[in-house]
Design a protein around this motif. Sequence first.
Motif, PDB file in Angstrom:
ATOM      1  N   MET A  14       0.833  -1.195   0.000  1.00  0.00           N
ATOM      2  CA  MET A  14       0.000   0.000   0.000  1.00  0.00           C
ATOM      3  C   MET A  14       0.872   1.251   0.000  1.00  0.00           C
ATOM      4  N   THR A  15       0.372   2.342  -0.570  1.00  0.00           N
ATOM      5  CA  THR A  15       1.109   3.591  -0.577  1.00  0.00           C
ATOM      6  C   THR A  15       0.852   4.361   0.705  1.00  0.00           C
ATOM      7  N   ASP A  16       1.764   5.275   1.029  1.00  0.00           N
ATOM      8  CA  ASP A  16       1.648   6.127   2.212  1.00  0.00           C
ATOM      9  C   ASP A  16       0.663   7.244   1.903  1.00  0.00           C
ATOM     10  N   ALA A  17      -0.426   7.318   2.675  1.00  0.00           N
ATOM     11  CA  ALA A  17      -1.484   8.300   2.402  1.00  0.00           C
ATOM     12  C   ALA A  17      -0.999   9.732   2.569  1.00  0.00           C
ATOM     13  N   SER A  18       0.104   9.928   3.273  1.00  0.00           N
ATOM     14  CA  SER A  18       0.625  11.273   3.491  1.00  0.00           C
ATOM     15  C   SER A  18       1.447  11.781   2.311  1.00  0.00           C
ATOM     16  N   LEU A  19       1.773  10.914   1.376  1.00  0.00           N
ATOM     17  CA  LEU A  19       2.586  11.282   0.219  1.00  0.00           C
ATOM     18  C   LEU A  19       1.708  11.465  -1.012  1.00  0.00           C
ATOM     19  N   PRO A  20       2.190  12.213  -2.016  1.00  0.00           N
ATOM     20  CA  PRO A  20       1.432  12.319  -3.270  1.00  0.00           C
ATOM     21  C   PRO A  20       1.224  10.932  -3.882  1.00  0.00           C
ATOM     22  N   ARG A  21       0.079  10.738  -4.516  1.00  0.00           N
ATOM     23  CA  ARG A  21      -0.210   9.443  -5.113  1.00  0.00           C
ATOM     24  C   ARG A  21       0.737   9.175  -6.275  1.00  0.00           C
ATOM     25  N   PRO A  22       1.278   7.975  -6.357  1.00  0.00           N
ATOM     26  CA  PRO A  22       2.100   7.638  -7.525  1.00  0.00           C
ATOM     27  C   PRO A  22       1.259   7.674  -8.799  1.00  0.00           C
ATOM     28  N   VAL A  23       1.908   7.995  -9.894  1.00  0.00           N
ATOM     29  CA  VAL A  23       1.255   8.040 -11.208  1.00  0.00           C
ATOM     30  C   VAL A  23       1.973   7.046 -12.112  1.00  0.00           C
ATOM     31  N   THR A  24       1.263   6.035 -12.547  1.00  0.00           N
ATOM     32  CA  THR A  24       1.875   4.933 -13.285  1.00  0.00           C
ATOM     33  C   THR A  24       1.223   4.759 -14.647  1.00  0.00           C
TER      34      THR A  24
ATOM     35  N   ARG B  61      18.285  15.191 -14.138  1.00  0.00           N
ATOM     36  CA  ARG B  61      17.529  16.035 -15.067  1.00  0.00           C
ATOM     37  C   ARG B  61      16.409  16.779 -14.352  1.00  0.00           C
ATOM     38  N   GLY B  62      16.464  16.799 -13.040  1.00  0.00           N
ATOM     39  CA  GLY B  62      15.455  17.511 -12.259  1.00  0.00           C
ATOM     40  C   GLY B  62      14.289  16.664 -11.812  1.00  0.00           C
ATOM     41  N   GLY B  63      14.327  15.356 -12.111  1.00  0.00           N
ATOM     42  CA  GLY B  63      13.244  14.468 -11.716  1.00  0.00           C
ATOM     43  C   GLY B  63      13.390  13.990 -10.283  1.00  0.00           C
ATOM     44  N   ALA B  64      12.385  13.222  -9.855  1.00  0.00           N
ATOM     45  CA  ALA B  64      12.347  12.722  -8.481  1.00  0.00           C
ATOM     46  C   ALA B  64      12.617  11.225  -8.406  1.00  0.00           C
ATOM     47  N   GLY B  65      13.101  10.625  -9.503  1.00  0.00           N
ATOM     48  CA  GLY B  65      13.299   9.180  -9.536  1.00  0.00           C
ATOM     49  C   GLY B  65      12.031   8.469  -9.949  1.00  0.00           C
ATOM     50  N   GLY B  66      12.106   7.161 -10.051  1.00  0.00           N
ATOM     51  CA  GLY B  66      10.934   6.393 -10.450  1.00  0.00           C
ATOM     52  C   GLY B  66      11.281   4.942 -10.672  1.00  0.00           C
ATOM     53  N   SER B  67      10.300   4.209 -11.187  1.00  0.00           N
ATOM     54  CA  SER B  67      10.437   2.765 -11.354  1.00  0.00           C
ATOM     55  C   SER B  67       9.811   2.341 -12.673  1.00  0.00           C
ATOM     56  N   ILE B  68      10.520   1.479 -13.381  1.00  0.00           N
ATOM     57  CA  ILE B  68      10.044   0.930 -14.658  1.00  0.00           C
ATOM     58  C   ILE B  68      10.012  -0.582 -14.532  1.00  0.00           C
ATOM     59  N   VAL B  69       8.909  -1.190 -14.979  1.00  0.00           N
ATOM     60  CA  VAL B  69       8.775  -2.641 -14.973  1.00  0.00           C
ATOM     61  C   VAL B  69       8.482  -3.098 -16.395  1.00  0.00           C
TER      62      VAL B  69
ATOM     63  N   SER C 198       6.692  -0.486  -5.604  1.00  0.00           N
ATOM     64  CA  SER C 198       6.473  -0.003  -4.240  1.00  0.00           C
ATOM     65  C   SER C 198       7.780   0.328  -3.536  1.00  0.00           C
ATOM     66  N   SER C 199       7.654   0.983  -2.391  1.00  0.00           N
ATOM     67  CA  SER C 199       8.830   1.300  -1.586  1.00  0.00           C
ATOM     68  C   SER C 199       9.467   0.050  -1.005  1.00  0.00           C
ATOM     69  N   ASP C 200       8.731  -1.052  -0.934  1.00  0.00           N
ATOM     70  CA  ASP C 200       9.326  -2.310  -0.469  1.00  0.00           C
ATOM     71  C   ASP C 200      10.450  -2.768  -1.386  1.00  0.00           C
TER      72      ASP C 200
END
Length: 254
Positions: free
Chosen positions: A1-11, A137-145, A237-239
């Motif tokens: 589950m995502t952390d409700a205090s953080l912005p929702r991930p956009v996938t 490049r000014g991004g916040a990182g991310g994940s690719i599957v 996920s952060s896991d």
Amino acid sequence: MTDASLPRPVTIITGASRGIGAAIAERLAAEGHDLVLTYRERADEADAVAQRCSAAGAKVLLLQADLGDLDAAANVVPAAIAAFGRVTGLVNNAGITGRIGPFLDAPLEETELLFRVNVLAPIVLTRAAVAHMATDRGGAGGSIVNISSGAAKSGAPNTYIPYAMSKAALNALTTGASKEFGPVGVRVNTVSPGTTRTEIHAAAGRPDAPDERAPGIPMRRPGEAHEMAGAVAYLLSSDASYTSGADIRIAGGN
């Protein structure tokens, strides 16, 4: 589950109107993602998936895109950023197999289209996603599957060697990109389903292929689409914050 205090991930999920893509979309919606879902045809099925994801709390952008058209593929990430302001995840799921049959019978034109959809479109999408996500490049990182296949390692003789080749190329994309872009905050991983009960087999000319192959699978059954979605959710996920360059094989023991 995502952390409700953080912005929702956009996938972004390509090929999300049915099968494994739809299962991934519904799983991620339940886990707190907003979604950009691409589909090639059957808009009614894509809309039904979007409605189920919306009912789970996700904001959803549906994009019609034939990923055999690389210009259309190039528009996906910019459209997602325009709609949501950012992209945190990309699932390169869309793919085609070509007709099931001997290698010598595979038309070259069909193989060329297969590589456009299965390899070149993911390259286009991954480049755009990395350019947006990379911290240098000014991004916040991310994940690719990348959604690959057990065929990438078996070679799929007498079945669809060009498809196996395309998925091996996708595996190489994971290996190379995970090493090149790990230092700038982008994780890249693979999920490799084995034989799974989806419509892709009917499109390849053998709708009963999953059950035909079941006796040769240690678990004696094909997989179901929802059984692939959990691995994707984990990798996004952060896991999985220290997981990159991995290939999770979900193939009933094969």
